[in-house]
Design a protein around this motif. Sequence first.
Motif, PDB file in Angstrom:
ATOM      1  N   VAL A   5       0.839  -1.208   0.000  1.00 39.43           N
ATOM      2  CA  VAL A   5       0.000   0.000   0.000  1.00 39.43           C
ATOM      3  C   VAL A   5       0.869   1.252   0.000  1.00 39.43           C
ATOM      4  N   SER A   6       2.107   1.097  -0.459  1.00 39.46           N
ATOM      5  CA  SER A   6       3.056   2.213  -0.564  1.00 39.46           C
ATOM      6  C   SER A   6       3.290   2.905   0.778  1.00 39.46           C
ATOM      7  N   MET A   7       3.479   2.072   1.810  1.00 39.84           N
ATOM      8  CA  MET A   7       3.874   2.594   3.112  1.00 39.84           C
ATOM      9  C   MET A   7       5.233   2.005   3.469  1.00 39.84           C
ATOM     10  N   LYS A   8       5.974   2.751   4.278  1.00 40.57           N
ATOM     11  CA  LYS A   8       7.340   2.377   4.630  1.00 40.57           C
ATOM     12  C   LYS A   8       7.430   2.034   6.107  1.00 40.57           C
ATOM     13  N   MET A   9       8.036   0.884   6.416  1.00 37.72           N
ATOM     14  CA  MET A   9       8.309   0.521   7.798  1.00 37.72           C
ATOM     15  C   MET A   9       9.535   1.312   8.272  1.00 37.72           C
ATOM     16  N   VAL A  10       9.334   2.170   9.273  1.00 34.51           N
ATOM     17  CA  VAL A  10      10.412   3.020   9.772  1.00 34.51           C
ATOM     18  C   VAL A  10      11.240   2.299  10.825  1.00 34.51           C
ATOM     19  N   LYS A  11      10.547   1.648  11.773  1.00 35.90           N
ATOM     20  CA  LYS A  11      11.242   0.911  12.826  1.00 35.90           C
ATOM     21  C   LYS A  11      10.258  -0.018  13.515  1.00 35.90           C
ATOM     22  N   VAL A  12      10.817  -0.949  14.283  1.00 35.82           N
ATOM     23  CA  VAL A  12      10.021  -1.875  15.081  1.00 35.82           C
ATOM     24  C   VAL A  12      10.534  -1.809  16.515  1.00 35.82           C
ATOM     25  N   VAL A  13       9.630  -1.522  17.450  1.00 32.21           N
ATOM     26  CA  VAL A  13       9.979  -1.457  18.868  1.00 32.21           C
ATOM     27  C   VAL A  13       9.309  -2.626  19.574  1.00 32.21           C
ATOM     28  N   GLN A  14      10.070  -3.661  19.902  1.00 39.87           N
ATOM     29  CA  GLN A  14       9.510  -4.826  20.594  1.00 39.87           C
ATOM     30  C   GLN A  14       9.436  -4.540  22.086  1.00 39.87           C
ATOM     31  N   TYR A  15       8.311  -4.926  22.719  1.00 42.17           N
ATOM     32  CA  TYR A  15       8.173  -4.620  24.141  1.00 42.17           C
ATOM     33  C   TYR A  15       7.795  -5.810  25.010  1.00 42.17           C
ATOM     34  N   THR A  16       7.613  -6.999  24.428  1.00 41.72           N
ATOM     35  CA  THR A  16       7.464  -8.207  25.240  1.00 41.72           C
ATOM     36  C   THR A  16       8.272  -9.328  24.604  1.00 41.72           C
ATOM     37  N   SER A  17       8.561 -10.335  25.407  1.00 43.78           N
ATOM     38  CA  SER A  17       9.332 -11.470  24.907  1.00 43.78           C
ATOM     39  C   SER A  17       8.522 -12.344  23.969  1.00 43.78           C
ATOM     40  N   LEU A  18       7.197 -12.155  23.906  1.00 41.83           N
ATOM     41  CA  LEU A  18       6.364 -12.904  22.953  1.00 41.83           C
ATOM     42  C   LEU A  18       6.424 -12.305  21.558  1.00 41.83           C
ATOM     43  N   GLY A  19       7.007 -11.107  21.440  1.00 37.06           N
ATOM     44  CA  GLY A  19       7.094 -10.469  20.132  1.00 37.06           C
ATOM     45  C   GLY A  19       6.130  -9.313  19.952  1.00 37.06           C
ATOM     46  N   ASP A  20       5.350  -8.962  21.002  1.00 33.77           N
ATOM     47  CA  ASP A  20       4.485  -7.785  20.901  1.00 33.77           C
ATOM     48  C   ASP A  20       5.367  -6.580  20.587  1.00 33.77           C
ATOM     49  N   SER A  21       4.972  -5.831  19.555  1.00 29.89           N
ATOM     50  CA  SER A  21       5.827  -4.762  19.061  1.00 29.89           C
ATOM     51  C   SER A  21       4.999  -3.602  18.537  1.00 29.89           C
ATOM     52  N   ILE A  22       5.638  -2.449  18.460  1.00 28.57           N
ATOM     53  CA  ILE A  22       5.089  -1.319  17.739  1.00 28.57           C
ATOM     54  C   ILE A  22       5.829  -1.198  16.419  1.00 28.57           C
ATOM     55  N   ILE A  23       5.090  -1.364  15.337  1.00 25.24           N
ATOM     56  CA  ILE A  23       5.634  -1.173  13.994  1.00 25.24           C
ATOM     57  C   ILE A  23       5.286   0.253  13.566  1.00 25.24           C
ATOM     58  N   VAL A  24       6.301   1.060  13.357  1.00 27.22           N
ATOM     59  CA  VAL A  24       6.084   2.463  12.970  1.00 27.22           C
ATOM     60  C   VAL A  24       6.172   2.552  11.464  1.00 27.22           C
ATOM     61  N   ALA A  25       5.133   3.123  10.844  1.00 26.04           N
ATOM     62  CA  ALA A  25       5.088   3.230   9.388  1.00 26.04           C
ATOM     63  C   ALA A  25       4.630   4.619   8.958  1.00 26.04           C
ATOM     64  N   VAL A  26       5.095   5.031   7.800  1.00 31.79           N
ATOM     65  CA  VAL A  26       4.687   6.296   7.204  1.00 31.79           C
ATOM     66  C   VAL A  26       4.418   6.056   5.728  1.00 31.79           C
ATOM     67  N   GLY A  27       3.769   7.026   5.092  1.00 29.52           N
ATOM     68  CA  GLY A  27       3.536   6.923   3.662  1.00 29.52           C
ATOM     69  C   GLY A  27       4.818   7.160   2.880  1.00 29.52           C
ATOM     70  N   LYS A  28       4.939   6.479   1.747  1.00 28.58           N
ATOM     71  CA  LYS A  28       6.114   6.681   0.900  1.00 28.58           C
ATOM     72  C   LYS A  28       5.973   7.941   0.067  1.00 28.58           C
TER      73      LYS A  28
END
Length: 381
Positions: free
Chosen positions: A358-381
């Motif tokens: 959908v023409s969006m860019k993954m900027v970074k991934v911030v993992q916050y639990t050992s199960l893999g729960d994360s914040i995926i930060v994305a912006v438009g390209k």
Amino acid sequence: MEKIAAEVRELVSTADDAGRRELLKSLRELQYSLETPDDTLKRMIHYNLRLTVARTATDLKLFSLLAQNAPSPMTTIEIAKQTGAAEVLLGRLLRYLASLSMIKETGVDTFTANNITTALAGEGFQAGLRVYFDSHGPTFQAAPAFLAETHYSDITDHTKTPFQAAYNTDLPAFTYATQFPVISANFNNYLAYERTGRAIWLDAYPLEEECKAQPAEDVLLVDIGGGIGDQCVALKTRFPDIPGRVILQDEAHVLANAIVKEGVEEMAQDFFQPQAVKYAKYYYLRNILHDWPDASCRLILENTKAAMGPHSMLLIDDIVLPNSGVHWQAAQLDMTMMFVLGAMERTREQWRALLDSVSMKMVKVVQYTSLGDSIIVAVGK
């Protein structure tokens, strides 16, 4: 054995969450390595029975009764008087629960609560039992036949899953559930409970740092499909001084049960329709995209992207699976998503591909639990 148990408890007391899970994995593998084939068979074929008896116990309020009376034990006779259940039947149920350590047996026909009982007595925990026994159970039962009939093809359509086979419906699971308020209430209560005691995204994401110049009149965050609003409440409780509007969006029937919190606005919104709030700083999707196959996710993302301004960010709060060594809790959630919703948990590469589509860019991934729960930060390209 007591010495070994004491050493294990000492290790747990000093371990972080990842270390605790790794220790549990080692202990489980040790247990399995000691089993005979008969032990393994008897353990596996009775998994459904465990949930059946636990579900029955919630109807009888056994966990709540024992937890409320703890630390004093209760006899089967006393419990029978308070529940109205037949004494012999009750004794057999209690004996089974004690054999699996869901409750503690202290003497002949005498029982009390342990830490598992206390957990099982919680309203959110019991809502989860009802969701998985009442709603998901028939779907899981239908899955083997469904997979065979479809020649083990990928499940990518949320209207063609074992759920539809189990309930003899063409409706997607979420649409079907709206016809039954009790099912929806159990699901929402379980979701609000499910992360109790676990880290949340606010523990790891640098929100304050990114919001130093946030204008008070602008929209700080839109919680898309935010349910009853537990994440909005957590944000306003943790960071009451961060300026900007916080908007909770979901369908009207869900918002009817929303948690009331000063500073949180409610807005009825279908995320498959164009996003009504423009240019917010953050658009937040917690455990939304893992509920939907890629085609549906693309529509949600496109609606969100169209509303984003040049400084907006999309925060996807979901599990990011590792490429190998997936934890059993994440793996079983992936199976649930597939069988019930035709959806999936995704690896980092799968998330990147979805955003790219959908023409969006993954900027970074911030993992916050050992199960893999994360914040995926994305912006438009």
